[in-house]
Design a protein around this motif. Structure first.
Motif, mmCIF file in Angstrom:
data_model
loop_
_atom_site.group_PDB
_atom_site.id
_atom_site.type_symbol
_atom_site.label_atom_id
_atom_site.label_comp_id
_atom_site.label_asym_id
_atom_site.label_seq_id
_atom_site.Cartn_x
_atom_site.Cartn_y
_atom_site.Cartn_z
ATOM 1 N N LEU A 1 1.121 -7.966 10.010
ATOM 2 C CA LEU A 1 1.063 -7.460 8.635
ATOM 3 C C LEU A 1 -0.379 -7.447 8.135
ATOM 4 O O LEU A 1 -0.789 -6.525 7.416
ATOM 5 C CB LEU A 1 1.934 -8.327 7.722
ATOM 6 C CG LEU A 1 3.446 -8.247 7.932
ATOM 7 C CD1 LEU A 1 4.164 -9.197 6.987
ATOM 8 C CD2 LEU A 1 3.958 -6.817 7.744
ATOM 9 N N GLU B 1 8.573 -4.979 0.367
ATOM 10 C CA GLU B 1 8.041 -6.346 0.508
ATOM 11 C C GLU B 1 7.131 -6.657 -0.671
ATOM 12 O O GLU B 1 6.686 -5.768 -1.402
ATOM 13 C CB GLU B 1 7.280 -6.466 1.842
ATOM 14 C CG GLU B 1 6.824 -7.865 2.219
ATOM 15 C CD GLU B 1 7.903 -8.916 2.139
ATOM 16 O OE1 GLU B 1 8.027 -9.534 1.060
ATOM 17 O OE2 GLU B 1 8.612 -9.119 3.126
ATOM 18 N N PHE C 1 1.264 -9.160 1.603
ATOM 19 C CA PHE C 1 0.289 -8.368 2.348
ATOM 20 C C PHE C 1 -1.134 -8.825 2.021
ATOM 21 O O PHE C 1 -1.998 -8.860 2.897
ATOM 22 C CB PHE C 1 0.454 -6.881 2.021
ATOM 23 C CG PHE C 1 1.620 -6.253 2.714
ATOM 24 C CD1 PHE C 1 1.506 -5.802 4.021
ATOM 25 C CD2 PHE C 1 2.835 -6.140 2.073
ATOM 26 C CE1 PHE C 1 2.577 -5.235 4.676
ATOM 27 C CE2 PHE C 1 3.920 -5.574 2.708
ATOM 28 C CZ PHE C 1 3.806 -5.133 4.017
ATOM 29 N N CYS D 1 -1.667 -12.037 3.980
ATOM 30 C CA CYS D 1 -1.838 -11.772 5.414
ATOM 31 C C CYS D 1 -3.198 -11.133 5.683
ATOM 32 O O CYS D 1 -3.824 -11.383 6.723
ATOM 33 C CB CYS D 1 -0.715 -10.866 5.924
ATOM 34 S SG CYS D 1 0.907 -11.667 5.955
#
Length: 278
Positions: free
Chosen positions: A208, A238, A243, A246
């Motif tokens: 990700l 999501e 994100f 990550c």
């Protein structure tokens, strides 16, 4: 005629008598190799315990082994690992099924170089597993003595089983302990089962992060990256904050950017909301 030349002349199929002779010689050679590895292991351990390098003027074990036997530093220490593993296996087999079967395992198959590397630091865990599997084999045999071949199979199987397990050090479990109601072996099984799942989660977070970095390169601040990541997150269903976390993981190389900053915060928020509802 030398031994090598004598065997080179034989082109099969050999007569039965010759085939049996070659088989006997091969069996004897295998036994010699097995014995040689065990003798080597015992002598390596004895030399190391006696600190022979000091008496001979070397700075340490690796320097001694390199000068006296022409082996590399890594090989010198791998010999110590081999000695420790071989001794542990011999001891546990002798205790469990008798000293006469302590050598009833094929060192070439059980302890190849790769296995010795994989088992480093896990000798106590290996000994416990071999004892457990030998006890299982004895129970299956109804108390009858185990054949040498069966002992070898059990030892080889235990080594293979441990090599496939994620490394969960005994000391770590002893310090951390488990919740009340779980015995040590049950807790170990749960931890062992969970480790690959956590590793898979880390790989997923990394994947990700790679997507997030392609969408929002590293030169962008979190504030600038978030709107772009929010659009993508909406498409895939999501949380954009995941994100973003990550992405920080990929930039810093520190998984705590996801585990502590993102998932940890979610857990704390959940606990806080639960406390408010009480």
């Amino acid at each position: 005629m030398g031994e090598r030349d004598r065997h080179r002349e034989l082109v099969g199929p050999a007569p039965q008598g010759e085939a049996r002779r070659l088989t006997r010689e091969l069996r004897a050679a295998i036994e010699e190799v097995r014995s040689a590895v065990l003798v080597l292991a015992a002598r390596v351990r004895a030399a190391h315990q006696a600190r022979v390098w000091a008496a001979l003027g070397y700075s340490g074990w690796a320097a001694y082994a390199g000068a006296e036997f022409g082996v590399s530093r890594s090989t010198a220490y791998r010999l110590l690992d081999l000695a420790a593993a071989a001794e542990a296996i011999e001891d546990v087999v002798a205790r469990q099924v008798g000293p006469e079967l302590s050598h009833a395992w094929d060192t070439g198959l059980v302890l190849p170089v790769r296995a010795v590397v994989d088992l480093k630091g896990r000798i106590a865990e290996l000994a416990d597993l071999i004892a457990e599997r030998l006890a299982d084999a004895q129970a299956e045999a109804g108390g009858a003595p185990l054949e040498p071949g069966r002992v070898g199979e059990v030892v080889a199987g235990a080594v293979a089983e441990l090599r496939e397990r994620p490394d969960v050090p005994v000391a770590e479990l002893a310090v951390a302990g488990g919740p009340d109601g779980y015995d040590a072996e049950a807790w170990r099984r749960h931890v062992t089962a969970g480790r690959p799942l956590v590793a898979e989660q880390q790989q997923n977070d990394r994947a990700l992060g790679e997507i997030a970095l392609r969408l929002a390169p590293a030169h962008l601040s979190d504030r600038s990256a978030l709107p772009v990541l929010a659009v993508y997150a909406d498409f895939v269903g999501e949380d954009p904050e995941l994100f973003l976390a990550c992405r920080r993981y990929l930039i810093t190389g520190d998984w705590r950017a996801v585990e502590d900053d993102y998932r940890g915060r979610q857990a704390r928020d959940l606990l806080a909301r639960h406390g408010e509802e009480q």
